[in-house]
Design a protein around this motif. Structure first.
Motif, PDB file in Angstrom:
ATOM      1  N   LEU A  70      33.236  29.239  47.768  1.00  7.25           N
ATOM      2  CA  LEU A  70      32.170  29.793  47.551  1.00  7.25           C
ATOM      3  C   LEU A  70      31.524  31.421  47.800  1.00  7.25           C
ATOM      4  N   ALA A  71      32.012  31.068  49.505  1.00  2.00           N
ATOM      5  CA  ALA A  71      31.390  32.052  49.878  1.00  2.00           C
ATOM      6  C   ALA A  71      32.677  33.528  49.736  1.00  2.00           C
ATOM      7  N   GLY A  72      33.623  32.513  49.983  1.00  2.00           N
ATOM      8  CA  GLY A  72      34.859  33.599  50.387  1.00  2.00           C
ATOM      9  C   GLY A  72      35.150  34.426  48.524  1.00  2.00           C
ATOM     10  N   LEU A  73      35.018  33.777  47.684  1.00  2.00           N
ATOM     11  CA  LEU A  73      34.692  34.807  45.865  1.00  2.00           C
ATOM     12  C   LEU A  73      33.684  35.531  45.664  1.00  2.00           C
ATOM     13  N   LEU A  74      32.576  34.651  46.277  1.00  2.00           N
ATOM     14  CA  LEU A  74      31.499  36.037  45.676  1.00  2.00           C
ATOM     15  C   LEU A  74      32.152  37.209  46.510  1.00  2.00           C
ATOM     16  N   LEU A  75      32.599  37.088  48.071  1.00  2.00           N
ATOM     17  CA  LEU A  75      32.477  38.497  48.764  1.00  2.00           C
ATOM     18  C   LEU A  75      33.872  39.296  47.832  1.00  2.00           C
ATOM     19  N   ALA A  76      34.368  38.212  47.534  1.00  2.00           N
ATOM     20  CA  ALA A  76      36.073  39.428  46.836  1.00  2.00           C
ATOM     21  C   ALA A  76      35.128  39.919  45.746  1.00  2.00           C
ATOM     22  N   LEU A  77      34.361  39.042  44.667  1.00  7.43           N
ATOM     23  CA  LEU A  77      33.818  40.009  43.604  1.00  7.43           C
ATOM     24  C   LEU A  77      32.585  41.211  43.832  1.00  7.43           C
ATOM     25  N   ALA A  78      32.353  40.934  45.027  1.00  7.25           N
ATOM     26  CA  ALA A  78      31.720  42.143  45.356  1.00  7.25           C
ATOM     27  C   ALA A  78      32.583  42.959  46.122  1.00  7.25           C
ATOM     28  N   ALA A  79      33.524  43.357  46.667  1.00  6.50           N
ATOM     29  CA  ALA A  79      33.884  43.806  46.961  1.00  6.50           C
ATOM     30  C   ALA A  79      34.780  44.175  45.791  1.00  6.50           C
ATOM     31  N   GLN A  80      35.579  43.676  45.123  1.00  3.26           N
ATOM     32  CA  GLN A  80      35.593  43.614  43.332  1.00  3.26           C
ATOM     33  C   GLN A  80      34.501  44.980  43.050  1.00  3.26           C
ATOM     34  N   SER A  99      32.032  46.917  43.858  1.00  7.51           N
ATOM     35  CA  SER A  99      32.039  48.037  44.211  1.00  7.51           C
ATOM     36  C   SER A  99      33.141  49.079  44.191  1.00  7.51           C
ATOM     37  N   GLU A 100      34.663  48.550  44.372  1.00  2.41           N
ATOM     38  CA  GLU A 100      34.966  49.108  43.879  1.00  2.41           C
ATOM     39  C   GLU A 100      34.907  50.282  42.287  1.00  2.41           C
ATOM     40  N   TYR A 101      34.826  49.206  41.406  1.00  2.00           N
ATOM     41  CA  TYR A 101      34.264  49.480  40.213  1.00  2.00           C
ATOM     42  C   TYR A 101      33.461  50.796  39.505  1.00  2.00           C
ATOM     43  N   ASN A 102      32.465  50.497  40.506  1.00  2.00           N
ATOM     44  CA  ASN A 102      31.416  51.260  41.089  1.00  2.00           C
ATOM     45  C   ASN A 102      31.604  52.444  40.883  1.00  2.00           C
ATOM     46  N   LYS A 103      32.665  52.867  41.882  1.00  2.43           N
ATOM     47  CA  LYS A 103      33.584  54.335  42.460  1.00  2.43           C
ATOM     48  C   LYS A 103      33.682  55.258  40.862  1.00  2.43           C
ATOM     49  N   GLY A 104      33.663  54.633  40.334  1.00  2.00           N
ATOM     50  CA  GLY A 104      33.921  55.104  39.168  1.00  2.00           C
ATOM     51  C   GLY A 104      33.265  56.385  38.315  1.00  2.00           C
ATOM     52  N   PHE A 105      31.781  55.588  38.829  1.00  2.00           N
ATOM     53  CA  PHE A 105      30.961  56.139  38.212  1.00  2.00           C
ATOM     54  C   PHE A 105      30.179  56.599  38.616  1.00  2.00           C
ATOM     55  N   ASN A 106      30.299  57.280  39.957  1.00  2.00           N
ATOM     56  CA  ASN A 106      29.917  58.177  40.973  1.00  2.00           C
ATOM     57  C   ASN A 106      30.786  59.037  41.021  1.00  2.00           C
ATOM     58  N   ASN A 107      31.681  59.530  40.034  1.00  2.00           N
ATOM     59  CA  ASN A 107      32.688  60.274  40.006  1.00  2.00           C
ATOM     60  C   ASN A 107      32.292  62.361  40.150  1.00  2.00           C
ATOM     61  N   THR A 108      32.990  62.285  41.456  1.00  2.00           N
ATOM     62  CA  THR A 108      31.961  63.719  42.130  1.00  2.00           C
ATOM     63  C   THR A 108      33.431  64.664  42.270  1.00  2.00           C
TER      64      THR A 108
END
Length: 173
Positions: free
Chosen positions: A10-20, A22-31
């Motif tokens: 469960l901890a590993g899954l939560l870390l993987a989801l948090a990383a994903q 974070s990657e997904y949100n980078k698209g919304f902060n397009n500079t």
């Protein structure tokens, strides 16, 4: 403290989801796009016109319940780069008394300002002591009518000539 296999998974899954995420949100902060900061509106400089010697009054309709007559001087009408339509307003009572004022209508915000009032005896302007912009209230029929006639889709006319045409073409509701 020992973690069970389920807890570790469960901890590993939560870390993987948090990383994903974070990657997904980078698209919304397009500079790659430069966004201009929206600056608050500022009034441009304005000089009072001369007291009207030979005005060209354009009458405009307020409503059936209003007994006074309203006019704007086409010669004094101007449209500033700040989006304000400025004009000399004349109000005439049924008895013939007249009041002149210099008014500004801010089309986009629905606000107005009275710059000065006419002194008919000395043919001069007396500057208003109240220099603030005020909201055009529902019961302010004259300024509401001016805004409706001059500010198509809450946008200032491009020129004084266009403002005069709009006022002359305004329907007598």
């Amino acid at each position: 403290m020992k973690l069970s296999r389920f807890g570790l998974a469960l901890a590993g899954l939560l870390l993987a989801l948090a990383a994903q995420a974070s990657e997904y949100n980078k698209g919304f902060n397009n500079t790659n796009y430069a966004m201009e900061d929206v600056k608050p509106w500022e009034e441009g400089k304005y000089t009072l016109p001369d007291y009207p010697a030979a005005p060209d009054w354009i009458g405009f309709y307020i409503g059936p319940e209003v007994v006074n007559k309203y006019f704007a001087d086409s010669k004094s009408m101007s449209v500033g780069e700040d989006g304000v339509v400025r004009l000399i307003l004349r109000v005439q009572s049924p008895a013939g008394a007249e009041n002149l004022s210099i008014e500004g209508i801010q089309c986009s915000e629905g606000k107005y300002r009275s710059y000065a009032f006419g002194d008919a005896i000395n043919k001069r302007w007396i500057e208003s002591m109240r220099a603030d912009w005020r909201k055009i209230e529902y019961d302010d029929k004259a300024r509401r009518a001016l805004r409706e006639d001059l500010c198509v889709d809450k946008t200032a006319p491009k020129s004084a000539e266009q403002a005069v045409k709009l006022l002359r073409a305004a329907p007598w509701r």
